[in-house]
Design a protein around this motif. Structure first.
Motif, PDB file in Angstrom:
ATOM      1  N   PRO A 255       0.773  -1.312   0.031  1.00  0.00           N
ATOM      2  CA  PRO A 255      -0.039   0.062  -0.019  1.00  0.00           C
ATOM      3  C   PRO A 255       0.922   1.183  -0.027  1.00  0.00           C
ATOM      4  N   GLY A 256       1.823   1.331  -1.105  1.00  0.00           N
ATOM      5  CA  GLY A 256       2.601   2.622  -1.310  1.00  0.00           C
ATOM      6  C   GLY A 256       3.874   2.090  -1.006  1.00  0.00           C
ATOM      7  N   GLY A 257       4.809   2.947  -1.569  1.00  0.00           N
ATOM      8  CA  GLY A 257       6.303   2.925  -1.526  1.00  0.00           C
ATOM      9  C   GLY A 257       6.679   2.967   0.053  1.00  0.00           C
ATOM     10  N   LYS A 258       6.046   3.808   0.744  1.00  0.00           N
ATOM     11  CA  LYS A 258       6.414   4.092   2.314  1.00  0.00           C
ATOM     12  C   LYS A 258       6.454   2.589   2.957  1.00  0.00           C
ATOM     13  N   VAL A 259       5.507   1.706   2.596  1.00  0.00           N
ATOM     14  CA  VAL A 259       5.168   0.530   3.478  1.00  0.00           C
ATOM     15  C   VAL A 259       6.465  -0.460   3.328  1.00  0.00           C
ATOM     16  N   THR A 260       7.072  -0.462   2.268  1.00  0.00           N
ATOM     17  CA  THR A 260       8.202  -1.328   2.032  1.00  0.00           C
ATOM     18  C   THR A 260       9.249  -0.851   3.224  1.00  0.00           C
ATOM     19  N   MET A 261       9.585   0.276   3.144  1.00  0.00           N
ATOM     20  CA  MET A 261      10.524   0.748   4.253  1.00  0.00           C
ATOM     21  C   MET A 261      10.425   0.363   5.576  1.00  0.00           C
ATOM     22  N   PHE A 262       9.035   0.500   5.843  1.00  0.00           N
ATOM     23  CA  PHE A 262       8.225   0.240   7.386  1.00  0.00           C
ATOM     24  C   PHE A 262       8.747  -1.158   7.435  1.00  0.00           C
TER      25      PHE A 262
ATOM     26  N   GLY B 148      17.702  12.998   3.657  1.00  0.00           N
ATOM     27  CA  GLY B 148      17.229  11.750   3.064  1.00  0.00           C
ATOM     28  C   GLY B 148      15.903  11.878   3.527  1.00  0.00           C
ATOM     29  N   PHE B 149      14.957  11.028   2.824  1.00  0.00           N
ATOM     30  CA  PHE B 149      13.554  10.832   2.982  1.00  0.00           C
ATOM     31  C   PHE B 149      13.502  10.580   4.655  1.00  0.00           C
ATOM     32  N   PRO B 150      12.602  11.599   5.305  1.00  0.00           N
ATOM     33  CA  PRO B 150      12.590  11.511   6.798  1.00  0.00           C
ATOM     34  C   PRO B 150      12.046  10.212   7.397  1.00  0.00           C
TER      35      PRO B 150
ATOM     36  N   ALA C   1      17.522  10.808  -5.779  1.00  0.00           N
ATOM     37  CA  ALA C   1      17.386  10.781  -4.286  1.00  0.00           C
ATOM     38  C   ALA C   1      16.375  12.217  -4.033  1.00  0.00           C
ATOM     39  N   ASN C   2      15.453  11.888  -3.129  1.00  0.00           N
ATOM     40  CA  ASN C   2      14.848  13.041  -2.402  1.00  0.00           C
ATOM     41  C   ASN C   2      15.558  13.118  -1.141  1.00  0.00           C
ATOM     42  N   PRO C   3      15.792  14.612  -0.726  1.00  0.00           N
ATOM     43  CA  PRO C   3      15.123  15.881  -1.456  1.00  0.00           C
ATOM     44  C   PRO C   3      16.156  16.413  -2.267  1.00  0.00           C
TER      45      PRO C   3
ATOM     46  N   SER D 235      17.165  -0.746  -1.343  1.00  0.00           N
ATOM     47  CA  SER D 235      17.330   0.195  -2.489  1.00  0.00           C
ATOM     48  C   SER D 235      15.972   0.832  -2.728  1.00  0.00           C
ATOM     49  N   ASP D 236      16.057   2.164  -2.483  1.00  0.00           N
ATOM     50  CA  ASP D 236      14.587   2.907  -2.855  1.00  0.00           C
ATOM     51  C   ASP D 236      14.803   3.655  -4.056  1.00  0.00           C
ATOM     52  N   GLU D 237      13.981   3.049  -5.043  1.00  0.00           N
ATOM     53  CA  GLU D 237      14.222   3.489  -6.369  1.00  0.00           C
ATOM     54  C   GLU D 237      12.993   3.766  -7.049  1.00  0.00           C
ATOM     55  N   ILE D 238      12.273   4.697  -6.008  1.00  0.00           N
ATOM     56  CA  ILE D 238      10.848   4.953  -6.600  1.00  0.00           C
ATOM     57  C   ILE D 238      10.974   6.311  -7.635  1.00  0.00           C
ATOM     58  N   TYR D 239      12.133   7.008  -7.608  1.00  0.00           N
ATOM     59  CA  TYR D 239      12.232   7.893  -8.679  1.00  0.00           C
ATOM     60  C   TYR D 239      13.115   7.252  -9.827  1.00  0.00           C
ATOM     61  N   ASP D 240      12.931   5.752 -10.057  1.00  0.00           N
ATOM     62  CA  ASP D 240      13.912   5.303 -11.090  1.00  0.00           C
ATOM     63  C   ASP D 240      13.683   5.708 -12.536  1.00  0.00           C
TER      64      ASP D 240
ATOM     65  N   TRP E 119       3.957   2.908  -7.833  1.00  0.00           N
ATOM     66  CA  TRP E 119       3.243   3.898  -8.812  1.00  0.00           C
ATOM     67  C   TRP E 119       2.934   5.306  -8.617  1.00  0.00           C
ATOM     68  N   SER E 120       3.381   5.681  -7.344  1.00  0.00           N
ATOM     69  CA  SER E 120       3.271   6.975  -6.808  1.00  0.00           C
ATOM     70  C   SER E 120       3.542   8.224  -7.644  1.00  0.00           C
ATOM     71  N   LYS E 121       4.792   8.009  -8.038  1.00  0.00           N
ATOM     72  CA  LYS E 121       5.515   9.180  -8.770  1.00  0.00           C
ATOM     73  C   LYS E 121       5.333   9.074 -10.260  1.00  0.00           C
ATOM     74  N   THR E 122       5.745   7.837 -10.911  1.00  0.00           N
ATOM     75  CA  THR E 122       5.928   7.648 -12.154  1.00  0.00           C
ATOM     76  C   THR E 122       4.493   7.986 -12.849  1.00  0.00           C
TER      77      THR E 122
ATOM     78  N   TRP F 116      -3.316   6.623  -4.396  1.00  0.00           N
ATOM     79  CA  TRP F 116      -3.965   5.358  -4.801  1.00  0.00           C
ATOM     80  C   TRP F 116      -3.401   4.402  -3.826  1.00  0.00           C
ATOM     81  N   ARG F 117      -2.071   4.816  -3.121  1.00  0.00           N
ATOM     82  CA  ARG F 117      -1.356   3.709  -2.419  1.00  0.00           C
ATOM     83  C   ARG F 117      -1.053   2.578  -3.056  1.00  0.00           C
ATOM     84  N   MET F 118      -0.151   2.861  -3.829  1.00  0.00           N
ATOM     85  CA  MET F 118       0.241   1.375  -4.657  1.00  0.00           C
ATOM     86  C   MET F 118       1.846   1.494  -4.730  1.00  0.00           C
TER      87      MET F 118
HETATM   88  N1  PLP Z   1      10.744   6.896  -1.035  1.00  0.00           N
HETATM   89  C1  PLP Z   1      11.149   8.276  -1.310  1.00  0.00           C
HETATM   90  C2  PLP Z   1      12.593   8.695  -1.449  1.00  0.00           C
HETATM   91  C3  PLP Z   1      10.097   9.081  -1.684  1.00  0.00           C
HETATM   92  O1  PLP Z   1      10.472  10.385  -1.984  1.00  0.00           O
HETATM   93  C4  PLP Z   1       8.722   8.897  -1.225  1.00  0.00           C
HETATM   94  C5  PLP Z   1       7.599   9.980  -1.562  1.00  0.00           C
HETATM   95  O2  PLP Z   1       7.658  11.238  -1.146  1.00  0.00           O
HETATM   96  C6  PLP Z   1       8.375   7.589  -0.984  1.00  0.00           C
HETATM   97  C7  PLP Z   1       9.486   6.535  -0.873  1.00  0.00           C
HETATM   98  C8  PLP Z   1       7.024   6.976  -0.528  1.00  0.00           C
HETATM   99  O3  PLP Z   1       6.246   6.980  -1.801  1.00  0.00           O
HETATM  100  P1  PLP Z   1       4.593   6.443  -1.438  1.00  0.00           P
HETATM  101  O4  PLP Z   1       3.943   7.821  -1.502  1.00  0.00           O
HETATM  102  O5  PLP Z   1       4.283   5.660  -2.662  1.00  0.00           O
HETATM  103  O6  PLP Z   1       4.536   5.955  -0.017  1.00  0.00           O
END
Ligand code: PLP
Length: 389
Positions: free
Chosen positions: A98-105, A124-126, A174-176, A203-208, A236-239, A245-247
């Motif tokens: 349910p979103g990219g974040k949940v993988t890091m969780f 980095g991402f907080p 990378a964010n930010p 490896s957080d590749e959400i901006y691949d 799916w969030s960024k691309t 949608w939380r995917m």
């Molecule tokens: N990883 C990074 C580096 C991000 O910047 C973000 C969102 O800002 C995410 C993960 C989380 O993405 P999601 O909204 O799909 O949970």
């Protein structure tokens, strides 16, 4: 007085959400607010993706799916990984999240406990640090430096690993900062990790797909020697402009897959079914909207760099990825968070102070260029006027 566990005294959050709430409140009071704070594309989810979700609901796909995700959705992710990295990934190693974040969780929960150390990028991402602290593990920041074009340094990263290190988190693009780490550095890191076979990687590749100027995104997945300990985060969030949608999807090594599956069963059961159908349509459908979005981001990126660099006392390294710029504000004499607050309250421009992304974020503010060219020009004009006052 209720006694919650002490972990909750240490959990942090994402200040970007607080800035968004404040900006929304100011706007509702009639102030003209330009938002360069938010980390989500300002484009609509492409129409065919929305239609796929509606159709799924109409067809009766409203129930639970397997906790790991629909097999059709996992197969679509496998096709996506094949097209972006050239690699075969088994759907048996893919989780729909349910979103990219949940993988890091999930990953941080799996490896964090008192006595353990987890390395993460700073700035980095907080949520990386917040979750590490939550588990009681020791957060070890890996410095991300402007002098290194905001790429991570393999040498500096490897020097921080020791017997207590359980997990290393990396993020490129990378964010930010918008930094993209080059192949040579990633190869050096993978080579150095041979000495540390018990350290897992996330490896957080959400901006691949979000790179510019022909910059190459190197996926950690392309290194077979670390495949058995690599967790790959994407989504799916960024691309496809699908933050709400939380995917998300992630790829897990065999030895961890059943653990994350059980976590899903215990917590979120599954990702909502219509979103998974939308996710399949996003991957298999036309990519014109993605191409158009990236062309727009690139134009805005150039505009931001040019205009910020024309302001006295500001300088902005050229971001090579994502949709953020991270200008250096040291010469203004302002502390970054104070400047971000003053810009919002006095000039109506929402940005995020660098320290919201880590200790090494002091001296910078993050500008998201998920806004129109017209608004970006107006916002930077206001920043200029404010700093010249
Ligand atoms: N990883 C990074 C580096 C991000 O910047 C973000 C969102 O800002 C995410 C993960 C989380 O993405 P999601 O909204 O799909 O949970």
């Amino acid at each position: 007085m209720l006694h919650t566990i002490s972990n909750f005294d240490r959990i942090g959050e994402e200040n970007a959400f607080a800035v968004l709430a404040r900006a929304t409140k100011l706007a509702s009071e009639g102030k003209d607010i330009i938002n360069l704070g938010i980390g989500q594309p300002d484009f609509k989810t492409p129409e065919h993706i929305v239609e796929a979700a509606i159709k799924a609901l109409r067809d009766g796909h409203h129930g639970y799916t397997p906790a790991t995700g629909l097999v059709e959705c996992r197969e679509a992710v496998a096709r996506r990984m094949l097209s972006t990295t050239g690699l075969e990934v088994s759907p048996e190693n893919i989780m729909i999240m349910p979103g990219g974040k949940v993988t890091m969780f999930a990953a941080i929960l799996m490896f964090g406990e008192p006595g353990a150390e987890i390395l993460y990028p700073d700035p980095g991402f907080p949520i990386y640090r917040s979750m590490i602290e939550f588990t009681g593990a020791k957060p070890i920041p890996v410095p991300i430096r402007e002098a290194n074009a905001f790429a991570f340094s393999a040498e500096e990263t490897l020097a921080l690993i020791n017997e207590k290190t359980r997990l290393l988190i990396i993020n490129s693009p990378a964010n930010p900062t918008g930094g993209v780490t080059p192949r040579s550095e990633i190869e050096k890191l993978v080579k150095g990790l041979e000495k540390w076979p018990n350290v897992a990687l996330m490896s957080d590749e959400i901006y691949d797909v979000m790179t510019y100027d022909g910059e190459e995104h190197v996926s950690l997945l392309t290194f077979p020697e670390i495949r058995n300990r690599l967790i790959l985060l994407n989504g799916w969030s960024k691309t496809w402009s699908m933050t709400g949608w939380r995917m998300g999807w992630s790829i897990w090594p065999d030895q961890l897959y059943d653990k994350v599956r059980k976590l899903a069963v215990n917590c979120w059961s599954c990702v909502n079914a219509p979103s998974q159908f939308a996710g399949i349509a996003a991957i298999d459908g036309p990519q014109d909207d993605v191409t158009k979005m990236m062309a727009a981001f690139d134009r805005r990126r150039k505009l931001v760099i040019e205009q910020i660099n024309a302001i006295e006392n500001l300088s902005c390294a050229t971001p090579k990825g994502a949709f953020y710029a991270f200008p250096n504000i040291n010469k203004t004499g302002w502390k970054a968070k104070n400047l971000a607050t003053a810009l919002l309250e006095e000039s109506g421009v929402a940005t995020i102070g660098g320290p919201d992304f880590g200790i090494l974020g002091e001296g910078y503010i993050r500008l998201s260029y998920a806004n129109s060219e017209e608004n970006i020009e107006r916002a930077i004009g206001r920043i200029k006027t404010f700093l010249e006052k």
